[in-house]
Scaffold this motif. Structure first.
Motif, PDB file in Angstrom:
ATOM      1  N   ARG A 202      24.836  -4.936  12.232  1.00 53.87           N
ATOM      2  CA  ARG A 202      26.036  -4.829  11.379  1.00 53.87           C
ATOM      3  C   ARG A 202      25.878  -5.763  10.167  1.00 53.87           C
ATOM      4  O   ARG A 202      26.740  -6.574   9.848  1.00 53.87           O
ATOM      5  N   MET A 203      24.713  -5.641   9.518  1.00 54.58           N
ATOM      6  CA  MET A 203      24.402  -6.533   8.404  1.00 54.58           C
ATOM      7  C   MET A 203      25.055  -6.033   7.119  1.00 54.58           C
ATOM      8  O   MET A 203      25.096  -4.842   6.854  1.00 54.58           O
ATOM      9  N   LYS A 204      25.528  -7.012   6.350  1.00 52.79           N
ATOM     10  CA  LYS A 204      26.139  -6.675   5.054  1.00 52.79           C
ATOM     11  C   LYS A 204      25.260  -7.220   3.934  1.00 52.79           C
ATOM     12  O   LYS A 204      24.710  -8.310   4.050  1.00 52.79           O
ATOM     13  N   LEU A 205      25.137  -6.497   2.848  1.00 49.30           N
ATOM     14  CA  LEU A 205      24.356  -7.005   1.718  1.00 49.30           C
ATOM     15  C   LEU A 205      25.022  -8.258   1.146  1.00 49.30           C
ATOM     16  O   LEU A 205      26.247  -8.308   1.116  1.00 49.30           O
ATOM     17  N   PRO A 206      24.288  -9.237   0.676  1.00 44.90           N
ATOM     18  CA  PRO A 206      22.833  -9.326   0.749  1.00 44.90           C
ATOM     19  C   PRO A 206      22.404  -9.828   2.137  1.00 44.90           C
ATOM     20  O   PRO A 206      23.046 -10.701   2.703  1.00 44.90           O
ATOM     21  N   PHE A 207      21.304  -9.266   2.643  1.00 45.46           N
ATOM     22  CA  PHE A 207      20.758  -9.790   3.901  1.00 45.46           C
ATOM     23  C   PHE A 207      19.238  -9.615   3.895  1.00 45.46           C
ATOM     24  O   PHE A 207      18.703  -8.824   3.103  1.00 45.46           O
ATOM     25  N   GLY A 208      18.590 -10.366   4.793  1.00 50.55           N
ATOM     26  CA  GLY A 208      17.129 -10.332   4.802  1.00 50.55           C
ATOM     27  C   GLY A 208      16.566 -10.042   6.179  1.00 50.55           C
ATOM     28  O   GLY A 208      17.218 -10.293   7.195  1.00 50.55           O
TER      29      GLY A 208
ATOM     30  N   PHE B   1      17.499  -7.707   0.989  1.00 49.84           N
ATOM     31  CA  PHE B   1      18.125  -6.487   0.476  1.00 49.84           C
ATOM     32  C   PHE B   1      19.398  -6.845  -0.308  1.00 49.84           C
ATOM     33  O   PHE B   1      20.252  -7.583   0.200  1.00 49.84           O
ATOM     34  N   ILE B   2      19.489  -6.307  -1.509  1.00 47.44           N
ATOM     35  CA  ILE B   2      20.568  -6.710  -2.419  1.00 47.44           C
ATOM     36  C   ILE B   2      21.121  -5.499  -3.188  1.00 47.44           C
ATOM     37  O   ILE B   2      20.533  -4.423  -3.164  1.00 47.44           O
TER      38      ILE B   2
ATOM     39  N   ILE C  92       6.085 -13.712  -4.794  1.00 48.81           N
ATOM     40  CA  ILE C  92       7.519 -13.398  -4.776  1.00 48.81           C
ATOM     41  C   ILE C  92       7.719 -12.236  -5.741  1.00 48.81           C
ATOM     42  O   ILE C  92       7.332 -12.327  -6.914  1.00 48.81           O
ATOM     43  N   HIS C  93       8.247 -11.136  -5.222  1.00 47.39           N
ATOM     44  CA  HIS C  93       8.305  -9.913  -6.027  1.00 47.39           C
ATOM     45  C   HIS C  93       9.680  -9.293  -5.998  1.00 47.39           C
ATOM     46  O   HIS C  93      10.302  -9.230  -4.946  1.00 47.39           O
ATOM     47  N   SER C  94      10.108  -8.826  -7.147  1.00 40.78           N
ATOM     48  CA  SER C  94      11.336  -8.031  -7.211  1.00 40.78           C
ATOM     49  C   SER C  94      10.877  -6.576  -7.171  1.00 40.78           C
ATOM     50  O   SER C  94      10.311  -6.072  -8.130  1.00 40.78           O
ATOM     51  N   ARG C  95      11.097  -5.904  -6.045  1.00 41.66           N
ATOM     52  CA  ARG C  95      10.460  -4.591  -5.811  1.00 41.66           C
ATOM     53  C   ARG C  95      11.386  -3.413  -6.090  1.00 41.66           C
ATOM     54  O   ARG C  95      11.060  -2.279  -5.734  1.00 41.66           O
ATOM     55  N   THR C  96      12.539  -3.676  -6.665  1.00 40.44           N
ATOM     56  CA  THR C  96      13.559  -2.638  -6.934  1.00 40.44           C
ATOM     57  C   THR C  96      13.816  -1.807  -5.665  1.00 40.44           C
ATOM     58  O   THR C  96      13.742  -2.333  -4.553  1.00 40.44           O
ATOM     59  N   ASP C  97      14.077  -0.479  -5.838  1.00 37.84           N
ATOM     60  CA  ASP C  97      14.317   0.359  -4.651  1.00 37.84           C
ATOM     61  C   ASP C  97      13.083   1.199  -4.338  1.00 37.84           C
ATOM     62  O   ASP C  97      13.164   2.221  -3.674  1.00 37.84           O
TER      63      ASP C  97
ATOM     64  N   PRO D 135      19.414   0.062  -1.462  1.00 39.07           N
ATOM     65  CA  PRO D 135      19.393  -1.342  -1.899  1.00 39.07           C
ATOM     66  C   PRO D 135      18.112  -1.695  -2.665  1.00 39.07           C
ATOM     67  O   PRO D 135      17.078  -1.046  -2.489  1.00 39.07           O
ATOM     68  N   TYR D 136      18.219  -2.698  -3.488  1.00 40.16           N
ATOM     69  CA  TYR D 136      17.049  -3.305  -4.131  1.00 40.16           C
ATOM     70  C   TYR D 136      16.510  -4.390  -3.203  1.00 40.16           C
ATOM     71  O   TYR D 136      17.209  -4.842  -2.292  1.00 40.16           O
ATOM     72  N   VAL D 137      15.272  -4.821  -3.509  1.00 36.40           N
ATOM     73  CA  VAL D 137      14.620  -5.776  -2.602  1.00 36.40           C
ATOM     74  C   VAL D 137      13.921  -6.895  -3.364  1.00 36.40           C
ATOM     75  O   VAL D 137      13.237  -6.646  -4.359  1.00 36.40           O
ATOM     76  N   ILE D 138      14.127  -8.115  -2.872  1.00 41.64           N
ATOM     77  CA  ILE D 138      13.276  -9.236  -3.306  1.00 41.64           C
ATOM     78  C   ILE D 138      12.397  -9.579  -2.118  1.00 41.64           C
ATOM     79  O   ILE D 138      12.896  -9.762  -1.003  1.00 41.64           O
TER      80      ILE D 138
END
Ligand code: ATP
Length: 512
Positions: A234-240, A272-273, A335-340, A367-370
C-alpha cells in the motif's frame, strides 16, 4: 612506492590475509572473477548492511526485495539491453589485445588532467599563501597548452559519443597517438560493438530450450515487481524499492582487480515519483548518497561528482559519484533520472497496465524514477585501498595496517591471553564468550604478543584485548587501539560498552 606498485601490494595483501582470492585459483583462475575469503565476506556484509539499513530503515518509504537472477527474456528487450547494451571494442593488431575504445580515450584525457593538476600543485608550492589558482590556470603556458589539448579532444569525444560515431573514436585514438601498452604501437582495428550480456538456456532439452540471460543489473527485477510491491505494501508516491544482488556482464577489458568484474554485486534503489518532480528528487538523492559515502570518514576530498554530458535517450539527468582509487578518480556509484522509460516499456512489452492512481487528484500515470546504483565490490575496493598503510614506527620497525572504518571492520576485537598458561586462556575464553554475541571476535594465543598485534593490524581489527597476570587480580585487561597503538587498562565489565561505542553500525547511521 608509486600508486601502481601500491595497488599490486594491496592485491597481494588481500590474498594473503583472506580478503579476496582469484576464482578457481588451483585451475589457474578465471579472468575477472574473484572470490571473497573469510575476511572479505565480513567486510562485504558490513558494507551491505550499512547500505541496506540506510535505505530501508532510515527511510520509512523505502522497502527492500530480493528478485531472481533469471528473468523472462522479454524483460531485456523492454529494458533495451538486447538491442543496446554494447561496448565499443578495438583491437591492437600487433599485441592482439582488446580494449574499450571509450576507455582508451578517457584514460588519455585523465592523463592530461593529471598533468594539469601537477602543474597547479607545483605552482602552489612555489607561490605559497599568495597562490591564486584561477589566475595560475588562466596564465601558465604549460597549463594553457594542456587545457587546449584536453578541450579539443574532449569536444571531439563527446560529439562522437552522442552520434555513436565509432569511426571517429578510432580517428581520435590515432590522432592522439594512443598506443597499446603491450605492443607500444598504434596499429588498431576498426571499432566494433559487443553485447555484454551472458546468455544460457532454460529447459530440460536443448530443443525446446529458451535463451535466457544472466541479469546485467538488478534494477529490472525492481521494475517488474513495482505493481506487486506498491499494491501489497500500500505504498504511496514517492516511495522506493531497494535490492542487493549479483549482476553479470561479459566485460571485455577486465582489469583493475575487483573494480571491473564479470560477476559482481550491486546495491540499487529505484525511487518512484510524480512526473515533473524528478529534478528536485535527483538533487536530493545526489546529496543523500554523497553524505552516505563521506560519512565513512575516508575524506570528502576523495569523492567527486561527474555529471554526464551524454545522457542515455531515456534519462534527463545523470551523475556518477567517483572515488579516488589508486588508479585515479573512477565511478563508484551512478545516480540517474530515468523518467518513465522502464515502467513505460514494461507496460508496452507485457501488455499489463503499470500505473499509479493518485487518490488526491484522481489521476493515473506511469511514475518517474530516480535510480541510485552502487557496486558492492567497488566499495570494498575503495575501503581497502584507502585503508592500506605501511607505517614506520619508532625504533625503525614497520607495520602494515588496514585503517578500515571500525563499523565495517571484519573483526571488531581480538582477545589474547599474554601466555598460554596460568589460567589466562580460560579468562580470555570467557571474555570471547561474552563478546561474541555482539561482535565478530577472534581468539589468538599463538606467537609473541607483538606478532599477534601485527596480524590484527593487517586485517584491520580496531581493538586487541590482552589478558595478563594482573587481570586475575584486578579483573582489568589491556586494550590496544589499532590506529593510535595506545594501550589502556579497562575493567572487563566495561569492555562491551567501550567497543560498542566505536564499532556499532548504528553510530554511523545516526550520523547520517
Ligand atoms: P562503467 O562505466 O565503469 O562500466 P557503468 O556506468 O556501466 O560502469 P552502471 O551500469 O551505472 O555502471 O552500474 C552501477 C554500478 O555498478 C557502478 O557504479 C559500479 O559500482 C558497479 N559496476 C558496474 N559494472 C561493474 C563491474 N563490471 N564490476 C564491478 N562493479 C561494477
Amino acid at each position: 612506492m608509486t600508486q601502481e606498485e601500491l595497488f599490486k601490494v594491496l592485491v597481494a595483501h588481500c590474498k594473503e590475509y583472506g580478503f579476496i582470492f582469484p576464482s578457481s585459483e588451483i585451475y589457474d583462475g578465471l579472468a575477472a572473477v574473484y572470490d571473497y575469503g573469510q575476511m572479505g565476506v565480513e567486510l562485504k556484509n558490513n558494507i551491505k548492511q550499512y547500505w541496506w539499513n540506510a535505505m530501508t530503515r532510515l527511510n520509512e518509504n523505502i522497502v527492500g526485495i530480493d528478485s531472481c537472477i533469471f528473468m523472462h527474456p522479454r524483460i531485456w528487450e523492454a529494458s533495451g539491453h538486447v538491442g543496446a547494451f554494447n561496448d565499443p571494442l578495438i583491437d591492437n593488431k600487433d599485441s592482439k589485445k582488446r580494449y574499450r575504445a571509450d576507455v582508451l580515450i578517457e584514460d588519455y584525457l585523465g592523463k592530461i588532467e593529471e598533468k594539469i593538476a601537477k602543474e597547479v600543485a607545483k605552482g602552489r608550492k612555489r607561490f605559497g599563501d599568495s597562490f591564486d589558482e584561477a589566475q595560475f590556470r588562466a596564465t601558465n603556458p604549460n597549463v594553457l597548452r594542456e587545457q587546449a589539448k584536453y578541450d579539443e579532444v574532449h569536444a571531439r569525444y563527446v560529439k562522437a559519443e552522442q552520434a555513436s560515431d565509432f569511426a571517429e573514436y578510432r580517428q581520435i585514438i590515432i590522432d592522439c597517438g594512443i598506443v597499446c601498452p603491450i605492443s607500444g604501437t598504434c596499429n588498431w582495428t576498426d571499432v566494433r560493438q559487443f553485447n555484454l550480456m551472458f546468455s544460457t538456456s532454460m529447459g530440460s532439452t536443448s530443443e525446446g530450450a529458451n535463451t535466457i540471460y544472466l541479469r546485467p543489473e538488478t534494477a529490472q527485477g525492481i521494475f517488474v515487481n513495482y505493481l506487486n510491491v506498491q499494491k501489497t505494501g500500500r505504498m504511496k508516491l514517492p516511495f522506493g524499492i531497494a535490492q542487493i544482488g549479483k549482476a553479470f556482464r561479459n566485460e571485455i577489458v577486465a582489469r583493475q582487480f575487483i573494480f571491473r568484474m564479470r560477476e559482481f554485486e550491486q546495491m540499487e534503489m529505484q525511487f518512484f515519483i510524480k512526473p515533473g518532480t524528478e529534478l528536485e528528487w535527483f538533487k536530493n538523492w545526489k546529496e543523500k548518497r554523497m553524505a552516505w559515502h563521506v560519512n565513512l570518514g575516508m575524506g570528502a576530498e576523495n569523492y567527486r561528482f561527474h555529471d554526464h554530458e551524454k545522457l542515455a535517450h531515456y534519462a534527463n539527468a545523470a551523475t556518477d559519484i567517483e572515488f579516488q582509487f589508486p588508479f585515479g578518480f573512477k565511478e563508484l556509484e551512478g545516480i540517474h533520472s530515468r523518467t518513465d522509460f522502464d515502467l513505460g516499456n514494461h507496460q508496452k512489452f507485457s501488455g499489463k497496465k503499470i500505473q499509479y492512481f493518485d487518490p488526491e487528484t484522481g489521476e493515473s500515470f506511469v511514475p518517474y524514477v530516480i535510480e541510485t546504483s552502487i557496486g558492492v565490490d567497488r566499495t570494498v575496493l575503495a575501503v581497502l585501498s584507502h585503508a592500506y598503510k605501511e607505517e614506520r614506527l619508532e625504533g625503525g620497525d614497520t607495520r602494515v595496517v588496514l585503517s578500515i572504518p571500525p563499523a565495517l571492520a571484519p573483526v571488531k576485537a581480538a582477545v589474547m591471553p599474554l601466555v598460554k598458561k596460568d589460567g589466562l586462556p580460560e579468562v580470555a575464553q570467557q571474555i570471547m564468550d561474552d563478546l561474541k554475541y555482539d561482535f565478530n571476535c577472534q581468539y589468538d594465543e599463538k606467537d609473541s604478543i607483538g606478532k599477534r598485534y601485527r596480524r590484527q593490524d593487517a586485517i584491520g581489527t580496531p581493538y586487541c584485548i590482552t589478558v595478563d597476570h594482573d587481570t586475575l587480580e584486578d579483573r582489568c585487561v589491556t586494550v590496544r587501539d589499532r590506529d593510535t597503538m595506545t594501550q589502556e587498562r579497562i575493567p572487563i565489565a566495561e569492555l562491551r560498552a567501550m567497543i560498542d561505542r566505536r564499532v556499532n553500525l548504528n553510530t554511523l547511521l545516526r550520523n547520517l
